[in-house]
Design an enzyme around this catalytic site. Structure first.
Site, PDB file in Angstrom:
ATOM      1  N   ALA A  75       0.832  -1.216   0.000  1.00  0.00           N
ATOM      2  CA  ALA A  75       0.000   0.000   0.000  1.00  0.00           C
ATOM      3  C   ALA A  75       0.861   1.258   0.000  1.00  0.00           C
ATOM      4  O   ALA A  75       0.337   2.371   0.079  1.00  0.00           O
ATOM      5  CB  ALA A  75      -0.919  -0.004   1.223  1.00  0.00           C
TER       6      ALA A  75
ATOM      7  N   ASN B 287      15.188  -0.305   2.604  1.00  0.00           N
ATOM      8  CA  ASN B 287      16.560   0.014   3.048  1.00  0.00           C
ATOM      9  C   ASN B 287      16.854  -0.373   4.484  1.00  0.00           C
ATOM     10  O   ASN B 287      15.944  -0.408   5.292  1.00  0.00           O
ATOM     11  CB  ASN B 287      16.775   1.531   2.874  1.00  0.00           C
ATOM     12  CG  ASN B 287      17.109   1.841   1.429  1.00  0.00           C
ATOM     13  OD1 ASN B 287      17.888   1.131   0.808  1.00  0.00           O
ATOM     14  ND2 ASN B 287      16.513   2.909   0.913  1.00  0.00           N
TER      15      ASN B 287
ATOM     16  N   HIS C 274      23.890   0.036  -1.905  1.00  0.00           N
ATOM     17  CA  HIS C 274      22.892   1.049  -2.290  1.00  0.00           C
ATOM     18  C   HIS C 274      22.861   2.098  -1.183  1.00  0.00           C
ATOM     19  O   HIS C 274      21.999   2.106  -0.310  1.00  0.00           O
ATOM     20  CB  HIS C 274      21.504   0.415  -2.470  1.00  0.00           C
ATOM     21  CG  HIS C 274      20.430   1.451  -2.593  1.00  0.00           C
ATOM     22  ND1 HIS C 274      20.318   2.292  -3.675  1.00  0.00           N
ATOM     23  CD2 HIS C 274      19.436   1.829  -1.749  1.00  0.00           C
ATOM     24  CE1 HIS C 274      19.314   3.127  -3.486  1.00  0.00           C
ATOM     25  NE2 HIS C 274      18.762   2.864  -2.327  1.00  0.00           N
TER      26      HIS C 274
ATOM     27  N   ARG D 138      19.935   5.855 -13.039  1.00  0.00           N
ATOM     28  CA  ARG D 138      20.298   7.256 -12.791  1.00  0.00           C
ATOM     29  C   ARG D 138      21.644   7.574 -13.440  1.00  0.00           C
ATOM     30  O   ARG D 138      21.841   8.651 -14.031  1.00  0.00           O
ATOM     31  CB  ARG D 138      20.408   7.509 -11.277  1.00  0.00           C
ATOM     32  CG  ARG D 138      19.073   7.557 -10.548  1.00  0.00           C
ATOM     33  CD  ARG D 138      19.284   7.476  -9.038  1.00  0.00           C
ATOM     34  NE  ARG D 138      18.047   7.742  -8.302  1.00  0.00           N
ATOM     35  CZ  ARG D 138      17.868   7.440  -7.021  1.00  0.00           C
ATOM     36  NH1 ARG D 138      18.837   6.845  -6.322  1.00  0.00           N
ATOM     37  NH2 ARG D 138      16.720   7.730  -6.440  1.00  0.00           N
TER      38      ARG D 138
ATOM     39  N   ASP E  88      19.894   3.067  -9.229  1.00  0.00           N
ATOM     40  CA  ASP E  88      21.166   3.802  -9.280  1.00  0.00           C
ATOM     41  C   ASP E  88      21.788   3.673 -10.674  1.00  0.00           C
ATOM     42  O   ASP E  88      22.319   4.642 -11.228  1.00  0.00           O
ATOM     43  CB  ASP E  88      22.123   3.248  -8.216  1.00  0.00           C
ATOM     44  CG  ASP E  88      21.473   3.222  -6.845  1.00  0.00           C
ATOM     45  OD1 ASP E  88      21.104   4.292  -6.349  1.00  0.00           O
ATOM     46  OD2 ASP E  88      21.291   2.121  -6.288  1.00  0.00           O
TER      47      ASP E  88
ATOM     48  N   ARG F 261      21.703   5.666  11.147  1.00  0.00           N
ATOM     49  CA  ARG F 261      21.675   4.557  10.181  1.00  0.00           C
ATOM     50  C   ARG F 261      21.633   3.203  10.895  1.00  0.00           C
ATOM     51  O   ARG F 261      20.928   2.285  10.486  1.00  0.00           O
ATOM     52  CB  ARG F 261      22.935   4.659   9.313  1.00  0.00           C
ATOM     53  CG  ARG F 261      22.908   3.765   8.122  1.00  0.00           C
ATOM     54  CD  ARG F 261      24.103   4.007   7.211  1.00  0.00           C
ATOM     55  NE  ARG F 261      24.180   2.930   6.256  1.00  0.00           N
ATOM     56  CZ  ARG F 261      23.468   2.863   5.150  1.00  0.00           C
ATOM     57  NH1 ARG F 261      22.641   3.823   4.844  1.00  0.00           N
ATOM     58  NH2 ARG F 261      23.566   1.822   4.343  1.00  0.00           N
TER      59      ARG F 261
ATOM     60  N   ASN G  39      14.652  -2.174  10.629  1.00  0.00           N
ATOM     61  CA  ASN G  39      14.215  -2.849   9.405  1.00  0.00           C
ATOM     62  C   ASN G  39      14.796  -4.252   9.322  1.00  0.00           C
ATOM     63  O   ASN G  39      14.169  -5.147   8.744  1.00  0.00           O
ATOM     64  CB  ASN G  39      14.583  -2.014   8.172  1.00  0.00           C
ATOM     65  CG  ASN G  39      13.610  -0.858   7.981  1.00  0.00           C
ATOM     66  OD1 ASN G  39      12.509  -0.897   8.510  1.00  0.00           O
ATOM     67  ND2 ASN G  39      14.015   0.133   7.240  1.00  0.00           N
TER      68      ASN G  39
ATOM     69  N   ARG H  22      13.636   6.195   7.251  1.00  0.00           N
ATOM     70  CA  ARG H  22      14.417   6.734   8.362  1.00  0.00           C
ATOM     71  C   ARG H  22      13.707   7.963   8.933  1.00  0.00           C
ATOM     72  O   ARG H  22      13.379   8.890   8.209  1.00  0.00           O
ATOM     73  CB  ARG H  22      15.814   7.129   7.875  1.00  0.00           C
ATOM     74  CG  ARG H  22      16.708   7.353   9.067  1.00  0.00           C
ATOM     75  CD  ARG H  22      18.089   7.908   8.837  1.00  0.00           C
ATOM     76  NE  ARG H  22      18.826   7.467   7.684  1.00  0.00           N
ATOM     77  CZ  ARG H  22      20.152   7.581   7.598  1.00  0.00           C
ATOM     78  NH1 ARG H  22      20.849   8.048   8.619  1.00  0.00           N
ATOM     79  NH2 ARG H  22      20.779   7.238   6.506  1.00  0.00           N
TER      80      ARG H  22
HETATM   81  P1  NAX Z   1       6.214   3.844   1.976  1.00  0.00           P
HETATM   82  O1  NAX Z   1       6.407   4.256   3.397  1.00  0.00           O
HETATM   83  O2  NAX Z   1       5.346   4.657   1.081  1.00  0.00           O
HETATM   84  O3  NAX Z   1       5.657   2.345   1.928  1.00  0.00           O
HETATM   85  C1  NAX Z   1       6.192   1.331   2.706  1.00  0.00           C
HETATM   86  C2  NAX Z   1       5.052   0.411   3.059  1.00  0.00           C
HETATM   87  O4  NAX Z   1       5.593  -0.704   3.741  1.00  0.00           O
HETATM   88  C3  NAX Z   1       4.014   1.052   3.972  1.00  0.00           C
HETATM   89  O5  NAX Z   1       2.733   0.967   3.362  1.00  0.00           O
HETATM   90  C4  NAX Z   1       4.106   0.207   5.255  1.00  0.00           C
HETATM   91  O6  NAX Z   1       2.842   0.037   5.875  1.00  0.00           O
HETATM   92  C5  NAX Z   1       4.652  -1.094   4.717  1.00  0.00           C
HETATM   93  N1  NAX Z   1       5.341  -1.934   5.710  1.00  0.00           N
HETATM   94  C6  NAX Z   1       6.099  -1.559   6.744  1.00  0.00           C
HETATM   95  N2  NAX Z   1       6.510  -2.630   7.435  1.00  0.00           N
HETATM   96  C7  NAX Z   1       6.017  -3.731   6.802  1.00  0.00           C
HETATM   97  C8  NAX Z   1       6.077  -5.114   7.042  1.00  0.00           C
HETATM   98  N3  NAX Z   1       6.738  -5.614   8.102  1.00  0.00           N
HETATM   99  N4  NAX Z   1       5.436  -5.958   6.197  1.00  0.00           N
HETATM  100  C9  NAX Z   1       4.757  -5.462   5.153  1.00  0.00           C
HETATM  101  N5  NAX Z   1       4.629  -4.145   4.874  1.00  0.00           N
HETATM  102  C10 NAX Z   1       5.264  -3.293   5.695  1.00  0.00           C
HETATM  103  O7  NAX Z   1       7.696   3.678   1.379  1.00  0.00           O
HETATM  104  P2  NAX Z   1       8.146   3.553  -0.131  1.00  0.00           P
HETATM  105  O8  NAX Z   1       8.412   4.916  -0.659  1.00  0.00           O
HETATM  106  O9  NAX Z   1       7.218   2.668  -0.861  1.00  0.00           O
HETATM  107  O10 NAX Z   1       9.600   2.876   0.077  1.00  0.00           O
HETATM  108  C11 NAX Z   1       9.738   1.573   0.582  1.00  0.00           C
HETATM  109  C12 NAX Z   1      11.193   1.266   0.877  1.00  0.00           C
HETATM  110  O11 NAX Z   1      11.988   1.377  -0.311  1.00  0.00           O
HETATM  111  C13 NAX Z   1      11.852   2.192   1.899  1.00  0.00           C
HETATM  112  O12 NAX Z   1      12.623   1.412   2.796  1.00  0.00           O
HETATM  113  C14 NAX Z   1      12.779   3.025   1.044  1.00  0.00           C
HETATM  114  O13 NAX Z   1      13.892   3.503   1.791  1.00  0.00           O
HETATM  115  C15 NAX Z   1      13.205   2.027   0.004  1.00  0.00           C
HETATM  116  N6  NAX Z   1      13.794   2.552  -1.234  1.00  0.00           N
HETATM  117  C16 NAX Z   1      14.777   1.816  -1.824  1.00  0.00           C
HETATM  118  C17 NAX Z   1      15.334   2.178  -3.034  1.00  0.00           C
HETATM  119  C18 NAX Z   1      16.384   1.329  -3.691  1.00  0.00           C
HETATM  120  O14 NAX Z   1      16.845   1.708  -4.767  1.00  0.00           O
HETATM  121  N7  NAX Z   1      16.835   0.199  -3.124  1.00  0.00           N
HETATM  122  C19 NAX Z   1      14.937   3.434  -3.701  1.00  0.00           C
HETATM  123  C20 NAX Z   1      13.618   3.955  -3.261  1.00  0.00           C
HETATM  124  C21 NAX Z   1      13.338   3.815  -1.791  1.00  0.00           C
HETATM  125  O15 NAX Z   1      14.024   4.834  -1.100  1.00  0.00           O
END
Ligand code: NAX
Length: 325
Positions: free
Chosen positions: A13, A131, A187, A162, A159, A98, A105, A92
């Site tokens: 979601a 992350n 990353h 980009r 990345d 960090r 997480n 974060r």
């Molecule tokens: P959002 O906060 O919009 O969505 C995360 C969702 O995960 C929320 O709906 C939350 O309810 C749900 N969630 C939390 N704990 C959970 C669990 N134990 N089981 C199932 N669902 C759970 O974040 P969003 O922008 O979608 O980003 C998600 C993650 O991607 C973050 O950790 C973010 O840092 C990471 N990213 C990684 C990137 C990469 O290149 N590796 C780039 C984009 C992003 O920053």
């Protein structure tokens, strides 16, 4: 018609998934002839929003979407899954170090690793996005001993993309003129975007841009691009992250473009002198659902030094989280 693949997706979601799910259901990730069943996991408070996402998915009438499961029970979400996209994680928060993020997480990936081990397809292919993605993938792997560790990867394709854009823009070329880009390492801001072997319209990128730009402008611009997007839009990259996930899994399952490679964070086998076992971004070629790390690339002392810094960060993260293994 092929039989459907079950794709489990966490954080379904959230903002990345709002861009991701529709593209998977339309066939962009696994091919226009591959039906999918989406098995969507969220935490209980987000279930209402998740149900709305499922309503919208249904309202697209995607012919390849053969089923949607929405659940807050991880055993249901990963049941029989062939592919898992591990997006769900906490962002974060203010004042959070960090190491705190790693611990918070990391616990999610410790728990979900055990569940995947028990209920998923033994050949499941996993892409970790939440992350710190590389170390979360390592934690998941350590808690899922029945799985093939090679199949547990983390996302550095955003990345990579980009980096391709920055080089294309700098040289005034089209994006599809740029090949053989590499992201090495973590990353994080220690990642090493590397044009040493990149080609632009069939010529070495190093002959088209000066070293000063490559070392002092290109690398920090790519490595800090996530922060720049947050500063500009007030929240982290979402549509571009979703696109990176699509590209990562598409190329892994269906193959990298002929004559080119992609960047994927995969368990190190010691290639390029990197500590074995850490999840490290390398250049890879893929065919028939398998990847191979590209061997034998010549690297400058500058790039080798940067790669060592990123490796050191990953070793440090591994130590911080060792109680979750
Ligand atoms: P959002 O906060 O919009 O969505 C995360 C969702 O995960 C929320 O709906 C939350 O309810 C749900 N969630 C939390 N704990 C959970 C669990 N134990 N089981 C199932 N669902 C759970 O974040 P969003 O922008 O979608 O980003 C998600 C993650 O991607 C973050 O950790 C973010 O840092 C990471 N990213 C990684 C990137 C990469 O290149 N590796 C780039 C984009 C992003 O920053």
């Amino acid at each position: 018609m092929k039989s459907p693949l079950r794709v489990a997706i966490t954080g379904a979601a959230g903002q990345i998934c709002y861009s991701l799910l529709f593209r998977i259901a339309s066939g962009e990730m696994l091919g226009k002839d591959q039906p999918v069943i989406l098995q969507l996991l969220e935490i209980t408070p987000a279930m209402k929003v998740l149900d709305a996402v499922a309503m919208e998915l249904n309202d697209c009438a995607f012919p390849l979407l053969h089923g949607i499961v929405t659940t807050d029970d991880s055993a249901v979400a990963f049941k029989g899954a062939n592919i898992a996209l591990m997006v769900g994680a906490k962002p974060r928060g203010p004042g959070m170090e960090r190491a705190d993020l790693l611990k918070d997480n990391g616990k999610i990936f410790n728990t979900l690793g055990k569940v995947i081990n028990d209920v998923a397809d033994a050949n499941i292919r996993i892409c970790v996005v939440g992350n710190p993605a590389n170390t979360n993938a390592l934690i998941l792997s350590k808690n899922a001993p029945k799985l093939n560790p090679r199949n547990i990867t983390a996302l550095t394709r955003l990345d990579h993309n980009r980096a391709v854009f920055q080089l294309a823009e700098k040289t005034g070329n089209n994006l599809n003129d740029v090949t053989h880009m590499t992201i090495w390492g973590n990353h994080s801001t220690t990642q090493v975007p590397d044009i040493s072997n990149a080609m632009v319209a069939g010529e070495a990128a190093t002959s088209k841009v000066d070293n000063e730009w490559a070392e002092n402008d290109f690398i920090p611009t790519v490595a800090k691009r996530g922060g720049a997007v947050i500063a500009a839009r007030g929240s982290s990259s979402a549509a571009s992250a979703a696109n990176g996930i699509i590209d990562h899994v598409h190329d892994w399952m269906l193959g990298t473009a002929e004559g080119d490679w992609a960047s994927m964070a995969v368990p190190s086998d010691g290639s390029y002198g990197i500590a074995e076992g850490i999840i490290f971004s390398y250049p890879v070629t893929c065919k028939d659902g398998e990847y191979s790390i590209v061997q034998g690339l010549e690297l400058s002392d500058f790039i080798k030094g940067k790669i060592k810094e990123s490796e050191a960060e990953l070793i440090d993260e591994r130590e911080t989280c060792s109680d979750l293994f």
